[in-house]
Write an enzyme that holds these catalytic residues in place. Structure first.
Site, PDB file in Angstrom:
ATOM      1  CG  MET A  30      -1.886  -1.208   1.173  1.00 16.61           C
ATOM      2  SD  MET A  30      -3.446  -0.925   1.995  1.00 16.61           S
ATOM      3  CE  MET A  30      -2.897  -0.587   3.636  1.00 16.61           C
ATOM      4  N   GLY A  31       2.153   1.088  -0.406  1.00 13.11           N
ATOM      5  CA  GLY A  31       3.047   2.238  -0.491  1.00 13.11           C
ATOM      6  C   GLY A  31       3.599   2.643   0.862  1.00 13.11           C
ATOM      7  CG  HIS A  37       7.283  -2.073   1.855  1.00 16.01           C
ATOM      8  ND1 HIS A  37       7.104  -0.941   2.613  1.00 16.01           N
ATOM      9  CD2 HIS A  37       6.111  -2.743   1.896  1.00 16.01           C
ATOM     10  CE1 HIS A  37       5.862  -0.916   3.086  1.00 16.01           C
ATOM     11  NE2 HIS A  37       5.251  -1.998   2.671  1.00 16.01           N
ATOM     12  CD  GLN A  61      -5.848  -3.677   2.997  1.00 14.58           C
ATOM     13  OE1 GLN A  61      -5.737  -4.119   1.861  1.00 14.58           O
ATOM     14  NE2 GLN A  61      -4.865  -3.798   3.886  1.00 14.58           N
ATOM     15  CE  LYS A 149       4.513  -3.988  10.452  1.00 10.17           C
ATOM     16  NZ  LYS A 149       3.199  -3.729  11.094  1.00 10.17           N
ATOM     17  CG  MET A 184      11.632  -1.119   9.789  1.00  9.53           C
ATOM     18  SD  MET A 184      12.667  -0.755   8.404  1.00  9.53           S
ATOM     19  CE  MET A 184      14.208  -0.519   9.266  1.00  9.53           C
ATOM     20  CB  SER A 186       3.394   2.291   6.109  1.00  8.73           C
ATOM     21  OG  SER A 186       3.930   1.360   5.222  1.00  8.73           O
ATOM     22  NE  ARG A 187      -1.647   1.008   9.969  1.00 10.59           N
ATOM     23  CZ  ARG A 187      -2.807   1.548   9.618  1.00 10.59           C
ATOM     24  NH1 ARG A 187      -3.177   2.701  10.099  1.00 10.59           N
ATOM     25  NH2 ARG A 187      -3.610   0.932   8.768  1.00 10.59           N
TER      26      ARG A 187
HETATM   27  O1  PAF Z   1       0.093  -5.688   3.716  1.00 18.26           O
HETATM   28  C1  PAF Z   1      -0.358  -4.792   2.966  1.00 18.26           C
HETATM   29  O2  PAF Z   1       0.293  -3.784   2.687  1.00 18.26           O
HETATM   30  C2  PAF Z   1      -1.758  -4.950   2.395  1.00 18.26           C
HETATM   31  O3  PAF Z   1      -2.617  -5.553   3.295  1.00 18.26           O
HETATM   32  C3  PAF Z   1      -1.776  -5.695   1.039  1.00 18.26           C
HETATM   33  C4  PAF Z   1      -1.304  -7.114   1.166  1.00 18.26           C
HETATM   34  C5  PAF Z   1      -0.910  -4.945   0.042  1.00 18.26           C
HETATM   35  C6  PAF Z   1      -3.206  -5.718   0.488  1.00 18.26           C
HETATM   36  O4  PAF Z   1      -3.700  -4.438   0.286  1.00 18.26           O
END
Ligand code: PAF
Length: 279
Positions: A30-31, A37, A61, A149, A184, A186-187
């Protein structure tokens, strides 16, 4: 790195590559990319010929509209990071590309999407499986890489792959931690300096549980961790559980083949999750 914004064009392109014998590794994200990542991308590059990454903040989600609205979207930065990493293709669709109006999705995952995260965020894992299935249909990867994670997410996606008999191998990659132990995420960028220090109690509780594993029984391990967390200021513990590593059902004995400790907590407005494999 090539960037695609439509599923049809990406799918055509990858089909041609597959016909020439190339294997495809896929990392859905999700960037707001971080070193966690990047380690997934490196893993994919070591195993497959073509590395495809997707960035899509998946609305289905999110259980809190504010959370969706505020989710970080540093797309220019993300593209620069991907250009410097072993990524061959970025899939960057918009919501209209991935969803038609009024679309519904329901897959029977048993209890797996109703416990732990699923209990606190009902519907979250249905949204995850919905988007991951759509992305798999477009990319048709040989391998897909996910971080440990979100351990429960990995188990949920594995179950979907089994149920739908999808032809993809899932690889779980270890959690990447900051030097002080914070997983780590993104939040993490939401955390103030003080909250960032308070957040360390999560990884410390997990590490303590692992180091005490042979000394105590399950209920003692749990109460030691929970007490250590609850005496800290600024932390609202949502759950700390020791679960069977496959079913994710809480255990009372050490008998199951694999065991994992999972934690979720709020530090002010930021919700963090973490886990450690005990056995
Ligand atoms: O883990 C994530 O970043 C998300 O849940 C995923 C797997 C990209 C689905 O949107």
């Amino acid at each position: 790195m090539e960037i695609f914004t439509t599923g049809a064009l990406l799918s055509d392109y990858l089909k041609k590559k597959k016909n020439t014998g190339k294997t495809i590794g896929f990392i859905p994200t999700m960037g707001a990319l971080h070193d966690g990542h990047l380690s997934l991308l490196k893993n994919a590059a070591s195993k497959t010929d073509l590395v495809v990454c997707s960035i899509f903040v998946n609305p289905t989600q999110f259980t809190d509209p504010k959370d969706l609205e505020n989710y970080p979207r540093p797309i220019e930065k993300d593209i620069r990071k991907l250009e410097d990493s072993p990524c061959d293709i970025l899939f960057l669709p918009d919501v209209a590309e991935m969803y038609s109006k009024g679309e519904v999705w329901q897959i029977d995952l048993g209890d797996l999407d109703k416990i732990l995260e699923g209990k606190i965020r009902p519907g979250h894992y249905q949204g995850v499986t919905q988007i991951v299935k759509k992305l798999f249909d477009i990319v048709k990867p040989d391998y897909a890489f996910f971080g440990q994670k979100d351990y429960q997410q990995f188990m949920v996606i594995s179950k979907m792959v089994d149920i739908l008999k999808l032809d993809v191998k899932l690889i779980m990659c270890s959690i990447i931690r900051e030097p002080d132990g914070l997983a780590m995420s993104s939040r993490n960028i939401y955390l103030s300096k003080t909250e960032r220090i308070q957040a360390l109690v999560l990884s410390r509780a997990l590490i303590r549980t692992k180091s005490e594993f042979d000394q105590y029984d399950i209920s003692e391990l749990k109460s030691n961790a929970v007490n250590a967390i609850n005496i800290r200021e600024g932390i609202q513990l949502e759950y700390f559980e020791i679960c069977d590593g496959e079913t994710l059902m809480p255990v009372s004995s050490k008998q199951p083949k694999s065991l994992v400790a999972l934690i979720a907590a709020r530090i002010s407005h930021t919700r963090l999750i973490d886990n450690i494999i005990l056995k």
